[in-house]
Design an enzyme around this catalytic site. Structure first.
Site, PDB file in Angstrom:
ATOM      1  N   ASP A 232       0.867  -1.176   0.000  1.00  0.00           N
ATOM      2  CA  ASP A 232       0.000   0.000   0.000  1.00  0.00           C
ATOM      3  C   ASP A 232       0.904   1.226   0.000  1.00  0.00           C
ATOM      4  OD1 ASP A 232      -1.934   1.903   0.496  1.00  0.00           O
ATOM      5  OD2 ASP A 232      -2.174   1.391   2.616  1.00  0.00           O
TER       6      ASP A 232
ATOM      7  N   ASP B 242      -3.426   2.245  -5.644  1.00  0.00           N
ATOM      8  CA  ASP B 242      -2.138   2.202  -4.951  1.00  0.00           C
ATOM      9  C   ASP B 242      -2.031   1.047  -3.976  1.00  0.00           C
ATOM     10  OD1 ASP B 242      -4.044   3.442  -3.168  1.00  0.00           O
ATOM     11  OD2 ASP B 242      -2.340   3.946  -1.900  1.00  0.00           O
ATOM     12  N   GLU B 243      -2.842   0.028  -4.187  1.00  0.00           N
ATOM     13  CA  GLU B 243      -2.818  -1.121  -3.279  1.00  0.00           C
ATOM     14  C   GLU B 243      -2.957  -2.401  -4.073  1.00  0.00           C
ATOM     15  OE1 GLU B 243      -5.468  -1.203   0.296  1.00  0.00           O
ATOM     16  OE2 GLU B 243      -5.467   0.961  -0.032  1.00  0.00           O
TER      17      GLU B 243
HETATM   18 MG   LIG Z   1      -2.456   3.899   0.296  1.00  0.00          MG
END
Ligand SMILES: [Mg+2]
Length: 404
Positions: free
Chosen positions: A8, A103-104
């Site tokens: 993350d 973003d993960e």
């Molecule tokens: Mg994040």
């Protein structure tokens, strides 16, 4: 047993802005809007968090807390460009990758560890490479299940790396607060607390059937999660044939522009659901019910297939205006997206206009996922704000179970 790595990016929007403008590093930066604007902070940097600003803090409040803060609107195209580069790196570490958001991601690294000499070394190497190439700090969790890797990734932030060996799981979960379990929100937490359950360890000791009685299918999910197990996937996405959203009204509505605002809002929710399922729809159906219970239904084609509410809405509007013929109030409206098709989300060769629309939608979904539905309000549904209370996930319609 597989080994999973959950990664993350820390404070993604802000980190991207800081990566592009390095003079912002180490400063309290907030992405979401300018100081004097209405709206909320979508993403505060860790320096801003240290001074009391959270995701969702109103901009005016953030400006009061941090008068010297840096306020940025943020640029979704930049975020997407960074996200693409982030995933390029991830794919090199393991092609067996589940994309969670911009973003993960959760990677199955079982078969990728050997050249690195160990899971921790692989994680460190990945973290280092993303830092060197993108100047983004990340937090990583590595564990024998997907859910444990996600929870581990949240254990230490920013720039954390938490490794759980199979033998660590029991102790880790024994003391884990229930709120850290995916699927346990505020409401579930409150009920669990009333039952005297505060940790995942205590939760794991409760019979599954009992949790199922209290929480329905979600009870089985959190039971498995509380033991660090992924459980059975609860919903087979392939089996979903249509997505519907509908709501009833406290008072009958006759104004067609207000009714269209509701249709747009429900369509927006349904289209978002399709995007999370990576599906597009070829048919849209509407229904509405007059005060005397006469129900009207109509269907229209969506060509080309779409999951973008803005390209589907004209079909809905014209169907509604054509079929709303009686001078009678309406008590219920609903939208269904059907004729679903899978699509692969890498159509970067499409023309610019479609590409731009797609990225805007991704950005919109992302901002709402991070900061709540009202991080971004569109003009069409703004008129609903005088009628409904704002909840975290959207307007609190009269039939909330159906409005998600
Ligand atoms: Mg994040």
């Amino acid at each position: 047993m597989g080994i999973y790595l959950y990664i993350d990016v820390d404070a993604f929007f802000t980190s991207v802005e800081q990566s592009i403008n390095r003079s912002l590093m180490g400063r309290p930066v907030m992405v979401g809007g300018l100081k004097h604007e209405r709206g909320v902070v979508a993403c505060p940097s860790y320096e801003a968090r240290a001074r009391g600003v959270r995701t969702g803090t109103p901009l005016c409040e953030a400006a009061r807390l941090i008068p010297d803060g840096v306020f940025l609107k943020g640029d979704f195209h930049r975020f997407q460009a960074y996200s693409d580069r982030f995933f390029e790196i991830l794919y090199r570490y393991s092609p067996d990758l589940q994309r969670i958001s911009q973003d993960e991601a959760c990677l199955d690294i079982t078969g990728a560890i050997r050249p690195f000499g160990g899971a921790r070394q692989l994680g460190e190497s990945l973290q280092q490479e993303i830092w060197e190439r993108l100047a983004l700090s990340t937090s990583i969790g590595i564990a024998p299940s997907r859910v444990a890797s996600k929870i581990a990734s949240e254990y230490k932030k920013p720039m954390g790396l938490t490794l759980l060996e199979p033998g660590d799981l029991h102790n880790f979960f024994a003391r884990l607060p229930v709120r850290k379990i995916p699927g346990v929100g505020l409401t579930t937490e409150k009920i669990l607390h009333e039952m005297g359950i505060r940790t995942a360890g205590q939760l794991a000791a409760i019979p599954e059937q009992y949790l199922k009685t209290v929480f329905g299918i979600n009870g089985l999910k959190i039971a498995a999660y509380s033991r660090g197990e992924d459980g059975i996937p609860l919903r087979d996405h392939k089996a979903i044939r249509s997505v519907s959203r509908e709501t009833g009204f406290a008072d009958d509505i006759t104004d067609s522009s207000v009714l269209l605002s509701h249709f747009y809002y429900l369509l927006e929710r349904a289209a978002r659901k399709l995007r999370t399922l990576s599906k597009k729809s070829t048919t849209v159906r509407i229904k509405f019910r007059y005060a005397d219970f006469q129900t009207i239904e109509a269907a229209g084609r969506i060509n080309p297939a779409s999951n973008d509410q803005n390209s589907i809405f004209p079909v809905v509007r014209s169907m509604f205006l054509r079929t709303f013929t009686r001078r009678q109030g309406i008590r219920l409206v609903g939208v269904t997206l059907a004729g679903l098709k899978n699509y692969i989300d890498n159509q970067t060769f499409l023309d610019d206009r479609i590409e731009k629309g797609r990225r805007l939608l991704q950005g919109l979904d992302y901002a709402r996922q991070k900061a709540g539905f009202f991080a971004v309000t569109t003009g069409r549904t703004f008129s609903l704000s005088s009628r409904y209370k704002r909840g975290d996930t959207g307007y609190e319609l009269r039939t909330p179970g159906l409005s998600q």
